[in-house]
Write a protein that holds these residues in place. Structure first.
Motif, PDB file in Angstrom:
ATOM      1  N   UNK A 198     -43.982 -56.706  15.490  1.00 28.85           N
ATOM      2  CA  UNK A 198     -45.124 -55.692  15.005  1.00 28.85           C
ATOM      3  C   UNK A 198     -45.980 -55.213  16.257  1.00 28.85           C
ATOM      4  N   UNK A 199     -46.001 -55.814  17.249  1.00 34.09           N
ATOM      5  CA  UNK A 199     -46.716 -55.384  18.473  1.00 34.09           C
ATOM      6  C   UNK A 199     -46.110 -54.045  19.112  1.00 34.09           C
ATOM      7  N   UNK A 200     -44.829 -53.795  19.013  1.00 33.04           N
ATOM      8  CA  UNK A 200     -44.462 -52.738  19.288  1.00 33.04           C
ATOM      9  C   UNK A 200     -44.617 -51.551  18.374  1.00 33.04           C
ATOM     10  N   UNK A 201     -45.214 -51.483  17.137  1.00 32.38           N
ATOM     11  CA  UNK A 201     -45.713 -50.762  16.361  1.00 32.38           C
ATOM     12  C   UNK A 201     -46.793 -49.786  16.819  1.00 32.38           C
ATOM     13  N   UNK A 202     -47.620 -50.425  17.735  1.00 29.95           N
ATOM     14  CA  UNK A 202     -48.977 -50.132  17.822  1.00 29.95           C
ATOM     15  C   UNK A 202     -48.916 -48.999  18.973  1.00 29.95           C
ATOM     16  N   UNK A 203     -47.837 -48.760  19.899  1.00 27.21           N
ATOM     17  CA  UNK A 203     -48.039 -47.641  20.848  1.00 27.21           C
ATOM     18  C   UNK A 203     -48.049 -46.408  20.353  1.00 27.21           C
ATOM     19  N   UNK A 204     -46.928 -46.068  19.630  1.00 23.37           N
ATOM     20  CA  UNK A 204     -46.885 -44.680  19.145  1.00 23.37           C
ATOM     21  C   UNK A 204     -46.884 -44.668  17.550  1.00 23.37           C
ATOM     22  N   UNK A 205     -46.056 -45.394  16.794  1.00 28.74           N
ATOM     23  CA  UNK A 205     -46.097 -45.691  15.485  1.00 28.74           C
ATOM     24  C   UNK A 205     -45.613 -44.411  14.709  1.00 28.74           C
ATOM     25  N   UNK A 206     -44.950 -43.591  15.523  1.00 28.52           N
ATOM     26  CA  UNK A 206     -44.655 -42.366  14.886  1.00 28.52           C
ATOM     27  C   UNK A 206     -43.564 -42.531  13.681  1.00 28.52           C
ATOM     28  N   UNK A 207     -43.387 -41.794  12.917  1.00 26.68           N
ATOM     29  CA  UNK A 207     -42.668 -41.917  11.887  1.00 26.68           C
ATOM     30  C   UNK A 207     -41.131 -41.740  12.430  1.00 26.68           C
ATOM     31  N   UNK A 208     -40.170 -42.552  11.954  1.00 24.13           N
ATOM     32  CA  UNK A 208     -38.759 -42.566  12.359  1.00 24.13           C
ATOM     33  C   UNK A 208     -37.985 -43.425  11.547  1.00 24.13           C
ATOM     34  N   UNK A 209     -36.871 -43.844  12.140  1.00 23.46           N
ATOM     35  CA  UNK A 209     -35.995 -44.873  11.564  1.00 23.46           C
ATOM     36  C   UNK A 209     -36.354 -46.285  11.455  1.00 23.46           C
ATOM     37  N   UNK A 210     -37.067 -46.500  12.747  1.00 23.10           N
ATOM     38  CA  UNK A 210     -37.225 -47.938  12.879  1.00 23.10           C
ATOM     39  C   UNK A 210     -38.481 -48.711  12.407  1.00 23.10           C
ATOM     40  N   UNK A 211     -38.204 -49.784  11.635  1.00 25.52           N
ATOM     41  CA  UNK A 211     -39.420 -50.391  10.958  1.00 25.52           C
ATOM     42  C   UNK A 211     -38.927 -52.041  10.965  1.00 25.52           C
ATOM     43  N   UNK A 226     -38.824 -54.827  19.518  1.00 25.09           N
ATOM     44  CA  UNK A 226     -40.219 -54.355  19.725  1.00 25.09           C
ATOM     45  C   UNK A 226     -40.483 -53.094  20.218  1.00 25.09           C
ATOM     46  N   UNK A 227     -39.494 -52.561  21.122  1.00 26.41           N
ATOM     47  CA  UNK A 227     -39.457 -51.387  21.804  1.00 26.41           C
ATOM     48  C   UNK A 227     -39.276 -50.156  20.575  1.00 26.41           C
ATOM     49  N   UNK A 228     -38.100 -50.640  19.886  1.00 28.28           N
ATOM     50  CA  UNK A 228     -37.739 -49.507  18.802  1.00 28.28           C
ATOM     51  C   UNK A 228     -38.918 -49.317  17.782  1.00 28.28           C
ATOM     52  N   UNK A 229     -39.573 -50.334  17.670  1.00 23.39           N
ATOM     53  CA  UNK A 229     -40.916 -50.133  16.464  1.00 23.39           C
ATOM     54  C   UNK A 229     -41.704 -49.202  16.788  1.00 23.39           C
ATOM     55  N   UNK A 230     -41.663 -48.529  17.991  1.00 23.28           N
ATOM     56  CA  UNK A 230     -42.564 -47.342  18.252  1.00 23.28           C
ATOM     57  C   UNK A 230     -41.870 -46.207  17.768  1.00 23.28           C
ATOM     58  N   UNK A 231     -40.591 -46.206  17.616  1.00 23.55           N
ATOM     59  CA  UNK A 231     -39.626 -45.061  17.230  1.00 23.55           C
ATOM     60  C   UNK A 231     -39.704 -44.070  18.417  1.00 23.55           C
ATOM     61  N   UNK A 232     -39.201 -44.737  19.614  1.00 22.17           N
ATOM     62  CA  UNK A 232     -39.161 -43.936  21.001  1.00 22.17           C
ATOM     63  C   UNK A 232     -38.048 -42.751  20.762  1.00 22.17           C
ATOM     64  N   UNK A 233     -38.571 -41.801  21.727  1.00 22.48           N
ATOM     65  CA  UNK A 233     -37.611 -40.654  21.901  1.00 22.48           C
ATOM     66  C   UNK A 233     -36.608 -41.155  23.251  1.00 22.48           C
TER      67      UNK A 233
END
Ligand code: ATP
Length: 234
Positions: free
Chosen positions: A100-113, A147-154
């Motif tokens: 869940x920590x990973x979510x706080x960086x960008x928290x963009x909408x995307x596939x990852x949850x 954790x890194x994926x949770x921010x839905x990175x590009x």
């Protein structure tokens, strides 16, 4: 225009110069490997891109924007997430809390949850309430990737995924990459151990002593070329 590129990138630790004019380009949708021996400058390159090490602004570009002088949180907010060498989990937090920590960086909408990360690595769902310290090295690496994926990175930057892991575990981790890529992330994989990495990447860059010494595709560069780019032609 490349999604992410470095142009003439130099990096310093005090007076010590670790990178000398590094040019790399990651196209949208591409998976790259950065390979090279211990001390070649691979982690320094990752730190320079992720904002952990300050550089000249124009030497790193993301979506056409000069980002070399941005801080790590600023870079993350743009959509570049890092899986750091050594995983760097919070040992007292559970698997789920670490994710869940990973979510706080960008928290963009995307596939990852949480749900889709657990689909990717089902063992993490079983261990969701275990503290980071109770996990095997491979499971910790899965949490670091999740954790890194949770921010839905590009862009997903992965530093030394294989370090200290058994071959069978490395294979399990690498099996996730086609799925990560299918969700649209562009990926940079840094490795000393190139066996698995070369199976999943489109192109590779080899570094030695702070410079790129070889670039090509896994199909077109020979093992001999990699060997001399890696260790120098002695
Ligand atoms: P490794 O596989 O060991 O991570 P690497 O290819 O990632 O190797 P870097 O860690 O980027 O290499 O190191 C490149 C050079 O910079 C090396 O000569 C290293 O000793 C030096 N270096 C790395 N980190 C620091 C630091 N914090 N302070 C001073 N020098 C450093």
């Amino acid at each position: 225009m490349a999604l992410l590129e470095t142009q003439g990138l130099a990096a310093f630790y005090g007076d010590f110069q670790a990178l000398f004019g590094v040019d790399i380009a990651l196209e949208s949708g591409e998976t790259l490997a950065i390979i090279g021996a211990n001390g070649a400058g691979k982690s320094t390159l990752m730190r320079s891109i992720s904002g952990m090490l300050a550089n000249e602004a124009h030497q790193v570009r993301f979506e056409g924007r000069a980002i070399g002088a941005l801080s790590a949180p600023e870079v993350m907010a743009l959509g570049i997430a890092m899986v750091p060498e050594g995983r760097k989990l919070f040992p007292s937090l559970s698997v789920e809390e670490n994710l869940l920590i990973g979510k706080y960086g960008r928290a963009a909408r995307g596939a990852w949850s949480l749900e889709t990360v657990y689909d990717l690595f089902p063992i993490l769902k079983e261990r969701r309430n275990s503290p980071g310290t109770a996990l095997s090295g491979g499971q910790q690496q899965m949490v670091a990737i999740g954790r890194a994926l949770m921010s839905n990175p590009k862009v997903l930057l992965c530093d030394e995924l294989s370090l200290g892991l058994a071959p069978v575990v490395i294979r399990d981790i690498y099996a996730a990459f086609p799925k990560i890529r299918a969700e649209g992330a562009s990926i940079v994989i840094v490795e000393q151990d190139i066996g698995q990495a070369l199976k999943v990447v489109d192109r590779l860059y080899c570094m030695m002593e702070g410079r790129v010494t070889l670039t090509g595709t896994p199909a077109t560069v020979s093992r001999a070329e990699i060997h001399s780019a890696y260790f120098g032609a002695h």
